[in-house]
Design a protein around this motif. Sequence first.
Motif, PDB file in Angstrom:
ATOM      1  N   PRO A   1      38.343   3.041  51.299  1.00  0.00           N
ATOM      2  CA  PRO A   1      38.364   2.764  49.853  1.00  0.00           C
ATOM      3  C   PRO A   1      39.298   3.652  49.039  1.00  0.00           C
ATOM      4  O   PRO A   1      39.788   3.227  47.988  1.00  0.00           O
ATOM      5  N   VAL A   2      39.585   4.873  49.472  1.00  0.00           N
ATOM      6  CA  VAL A   2      40.405   5.744  48.630  1.00  0.00           C
ATOM      7  C   VAL A   2      41.884   5.418  48.738  1.00  0.00           C
ATOM      8  O   VAL A   2      42.695   5.919  47.960  1.00  0.00           O
ATOM      9  N   GLY A   3      42.263   4.582  49.686  1.00  0.00           N
ATOM     10  CA  GLY A   3      43.669   4.232  49.851  1.00  0.00           C
ATOM     11  C   GLY A   3      44.256   3.455  48.696  1.00  0.00           C
ATOM     12  O   GLY A   3      45.470   3.302  48.584  1.00  0.00           O
ATOM     13  N   HIS A   4      43.388   2.956  47.795  1.00  0.00           N
ATOM     14  CA  HIS A   4      43.848   2.216  46.620  1.00  0.00           C
ATOM     15  C   HIS A   4      43.921   3.103  45.385  1.00  0.00           C
ATOM     16  O   HIS A   4      44.212   2.615  44.292  1.00  0.00           O
ATOM     17  N   TYR A   5      43.613   4.396  45.549  1.00  0.00           N
ATOM     18  CA  TYR A   5      43.605   5.336  44.432  1.00  0.00           C
ATOM     19  C   TYR A   5      44.652   6.427  44.653  1.00  0.00           C
ATOM     20  O   TYR A   5      45.124   6.637  45.770  1.00  0.00           O
ATOM     21  N   THR A   6      44.950   7.163  43.582  1.00  0.00           N
ATOM     22  CA  THR A   6      45.749   8.370  43.712  1.00  0.00           C
ATOM     23  C   THR A   6      44.807   9.541  43.965  1.00  0.00           C
ATOM     24  O   THR A   6      43.601   9.451  43.693  1.00  0.00           O
ATOM     25  N   LYS A   7      45.337  10.646  44.478  1.00  0.00           N
ATOM     26  CA  LYS A   7      44.500  11.824  44.711  1.00  0.00           C
ATOM     27  C   LYS A   7      43.921  12.372  43.400  1.00  0.00           C
ATOM     28  O   LYS A   7      42.733  12.712  43.347  1.00  0.00           O
ATOM     29  N   PRO A   8      44.689  12.453  42.299  1.00  0.00           N
ATOM     30  CA  PRO A   8      44.090  12.892  41.029  1.00  0.00           C
ATOM     31  C   PRO A   8      42.942  11.998  40.565  1.00  0.00           C
ATOM     32  O   PRO A   8      41.960  12.489  39.999  1.00  0.00           O
ATOM     33  N   GLU A   9      43.048  10.692  40.813  1.00  0.00           N
ATOM     34  CA  GLU A   9      41.953   9.793  40.433  1.00  0.00           C
ATOM     35  C   GLU A   9      40.702  10.081  41.247  1.00  0.00           C
ATOM     36  O   GLU A   9      39.578  10.062  40.714  1.00  0.00           O
ATOM     37  N   ILE A  10      40.876  10.368  42.534  1.00  0.00           N
ATOM     38  CA  ILE A  10      39.735  10.693  43.389  1.00  0.00           C
ATOM     39  C   ILE A  10      39.089  11.998  42.937  1.00  0.00           C
ATOM     40  O   ILE A  10      37.857  12.143  42.925  1.00  0.00           O
ATOM     41  N   ARG A  11      39.900  12.972  42.533  1.00  0.00           N
ATOM     42  CA  ARG A  11      39.373  14.233  42.023  1.00  0.00           C
ATOM     43  C   ARG A  11      38.497  13.985  40.787  1.00  0.00           C
ATOM     44  O   ARG A  11      37.416  14.570  40.631  1.00  0.00           O
ATOM     45  N   LYS A  12      38.964  13.114  39.894  1.00  0.00           N
ATOM     46  CA  LYS A  12      38.214  12.823  38.680  1.00  0.00           C
ATOM     47  C   LYS A  12      36.879  12.141  39.002  1.00  0.00           C
ATOM     48  O   LYS A  12      35.853  12.426  38.376  1.00  0.00           O
ATOM     49  N   ILE A  13      36.891  11.247  39.977  1.00  0.00           N
ATOM     50  CA  ILE A  13      35.653  10.572  40.383  1.00  0.00           C
ATOM     51  C   ILE A  13      34.664  11.583  40.948  1.00  0.00           C
ATOM     52  O   ILE A  13      33.471  11.570  40.629  1.00  0.00           O
ATOM     53  N   ALA A  14      35.169  12.487  41.796  1.00  0.00           N
ATOM     54  CA  ALA A  14      34.308  13.519  42.391  1.00  0.00           C
ATOM     55  C   ALA A  14      33.733  14.443  41.325  1.00  0.00           C
ATOM     56  O   ALA A  14      32.559  14.829  41.387  1.00  0.00           O
ATOM     57  N   GLN A  15      34.534  14.778  40.329  1.00  0.00           N
ATOM     58  CA  GLN A  15      34.044  15.638  39.244  1.00  0.00           C
ATOM     59  C   GLN A  15      33.038  14.904  38.365  1.00  0.00           C
ATOM     60  O   GLN A  15      32.046  15.489  37.920  1.00  0.00           O
ATOM     61  N   HIS A  16      33.269  13.615  38.133  1.00  0.00           N
ATOM     62  CA  HIS A  16      32.351  12.820  37.312  1.00  0.00           C
ATOM     63  C   HIS A  16      30.951  12.780  37.923  1.00  0.00           C
ATOM     64  O   HIS A  16      29.949  12.872  37.211  1.00  0.00           O
ATOM     65  N   TYR A  17      30.889  12.653  39.265  1.00  0.00           N
ATOM     66  CA  TYR A  17      29.598  12.589  39.944  1.00  0.00           C
ATOM     67  C   TYR A  17      29.146  13.956  40.484  1.00  0.00           C
ATOM     68  O   TYR A  17      28.148  14.042  41.207  1.00  0.00           O
ATOM     69  N   ASN A  18      29.904  15.002  40.107  1.00  0.00           N
ATOM     70  CA  ASN A  18      29.562  16.373  40.481  1.00  0.00           C
ATOM     71  C   ASN A  18      29.349  16.525  41.994  1.00  0.00           C
ATOM     72  O   ASN A  18      28.383  17.153  42.454  1.00  0.00           O
ATOM     73  N   LEU A  19      30.247  15.962  42.763  1.00  0.00           N
ATOM     74  CA  LEU A  19      30.157  16.062  44.222  1.00  0.00           C
ATOM     75  C   LEU A  19      30.524  17.475  44.672  1.00  0.00           C
ATOM     76  O   LEU A  19      31.324  18.159  44.024  1.00  0.00           O
TER      77      LEU A  19
END
Length: 312
Positions: A95-113
Amino acid sequence: MYSKGLTPNPDVGCNKFVKFGSMIKHLESYYASDGGKQKLDKGQRWWLVTGHYARVLQNEQNGQYQLFRSTYLPKDQSYYLSMVPEKVLSKVLMPVGHYTKPEIRKIAQHYNLITKDKKDSQGLCFVSQVGKFKDFLAEYLPSQPGDIVTKDGKVWGHHTGLWNATIGQKSGVSMPQGDPKYHGVWFVSEKRIEKNQLVISKFDDVDAFVKDLIYVDEWTWLNEDLSLDKIKDGVSNGDFVGQYRSLQDPPLELKDLGYVDVNNEGKLVFKLAELIKGIAPGQYFVLYNRLGRVMGSGIIVDTKNSTLPDES
């Protein structure tokens, strides 16, 4: 491959045999309908979900599962996945292959992973990053001392094993700097495996480093319907590009593709549109189409310069 003096890419083999080999076999057994530990309800199925920056897309016309580059090229990992077969791709989600790395970082921060601020992984998954890689190899490969020579055969030093050197790296040999012939930095330009010799040259020695022919063994088409005949014309027409290392930019423009007989063994030979430096036998050569689809890959076993006389 290291013991043979080659410079392999262990991550490709790790993906083929471990992550998408043994792990897939384990999951198939675990969810098997005839005796698996986990029973699936009717209509249910399982997938292996990974965090690789690549894309698995299903062709609407023929149902094929095809591997593509990530949409975020600075983190693309399709090169390392090039030996994963189609039958495995049908069980994989990336699933992350459709995103940029900065976008993945933001998702992880949003859900406090817990991984939201984790540093990017580096190096091989099965090798400690403490110490040197040659020390790791020394635990498994016995020393095989040999000579370090210039192209004329003159001995300038000694090595403990061909696997400790990579084409293009600094030789580490102290050459007589007072002599104009030897002044400057010298680099590993060749491994004479049959003689157990490392050959060193100056980086401006074009004949030693630049190549436009790449010989590839153990070639594997990612999808079963692909073949040399189906893509040969496309190579010369610019429909495909090559890559001999990850995150290579730009990819190699190809001029021709053929099948040759080398020592009674069949090899693919790719002719590049221009001379390239630093291609190391043992690395994987991956063929892509212009849309970023992985067509196939194999192991580089030799390189040559077609503008020079064939000494073989």
